[in-house]
Design a protein around this motif. Sequence first.
Motif, short mmCIF file in Angstrom:
data_model
loop_
_atom_site.label_atom_id
_atom_site.label_comp_id
_atom_site.label_asym_id
_atom_site.label_seq_id
_atom_site.Cartn_x
_atom_site.Cartn_y
_atom_site.Cartn_z
N ALA A 152 2.41 -20.62 -52.77
CA ALA A 152 3.65 -20.92 -52.05
C ALA A 152 4.79 -20.07 -52.60
O ALA A 152 4.85 -19.78 -53.80
N ARG A 189 6.48 -20.59 -45.82
CA ARG A 189 5.07 -20.44 -46.14
C ARG A 189 4.72 -18.95 -46.11
O ARG A 189 5.21 -18.20 -45.26
N SER A 215 -0.01 -20.29 -47.04
CA SER A 215 0.19 -21.02 -48.29
C SER A 215 0.70 -22.42 -48.00
O SER A 215 1.08 -22.75 -46.87
N GLU A 216 0.73 -23.24 -49.03
CA GLU A 216 1.44 -24.51 -48.94
C GLU A 216 2.94 -24.22 -48.77
O GLU A 216 3.43 -23.17 -49.21
#
Length: 336
Positions: free
Chosen positions: A51, A116, A125-126
């Motif tokens: 992230a 993200r 990504s988170e």
Amino acid sequence: MSRPIRSEQAEQAEEGTPVRRSAPTLALYLALTGITGLAACTTPDTRPPPAPAGLTAQAGSATSVHVMWNAAADRDGVTGYQVFEADRLVRELPAEKTMVDITGLTPQTGYAFTVRAEDAAGNLSEPAAAARVTTPAAKAEDRAAPTSPATTTARATGPRSAQVSWTAATDDTGITAYDIYQGGVRIHTAGPGESATALDNLRPDTVYTFTVRARDGADNSSPDGPAVDVTTPPASGDGPSTAPAEFAAAASPGAVTLTWTAPDTGGETTEYELYVNGTPTTVIQFGAGAVPSGRAEHRITVAEPAGTVWAVKLRARLPDGNWGSFSAERRITLVA
């Protein structure tokens, strides 16, 4: 006379007919010719990048918010970013962009932004930890720009970082943000109560020229405050700075005069590449016996009309044939 016994494959080859091989024969053929296997199957990339870090959101006006974050490391393979307000996708950006203005917002309203990262395989990504911000109240018919910050100072804090400070500006309806510019491009936005900010992701051994503008709730921006130069030190293991120092540019009728101090390259520096408004325009050369010691000077004859604005900078040719780092950039207005 009896005919020798010949294989079907041999006859086909002699007659020019494509050879048909059974599966065992094909396996033997591949082994004998050194082709021992087919291309291996690759495993799909399903691992998402990390992230984004360092996410911040700063209200620039009653209807806009400036969102920024730290660039991903090269090893993460990030190809782009997605910016969300709450759960709504509001912007998609390439990997080289790490800031964006979100406009068309509502005054006196709270917002939560997150980002993200996306890689070449489409893995996301988170979300970064949400950055929350509230837009200020709108000021009707505000057309007056704030004053410029009266002073600007800066210092390098490492090969890739610097700190820029400024004095407070004034506005009849109140300052909502301070924008930091480098080479005419906004690179950072700070809050109305701040008087300094840290800048990261800079390059070692590079001269940066920073200015600061104040902004009010109606998005009126002040003129630039005073420009300030910062030279980041070389990274560990690098030699002295390769950038021309104390670069200055002065306009006179029909001409521009450039002066600078040559970098320490270990020998005479005879060539410099001049950029005007971001484009290489000429190579300044000093012949044998004419290489200046200490301050160098070069005069350019210009034909452009008075009032034309030039942004000029230059860099030196190093002994290894490569170009060194750029000098500071200077903005001048041509005169008749």
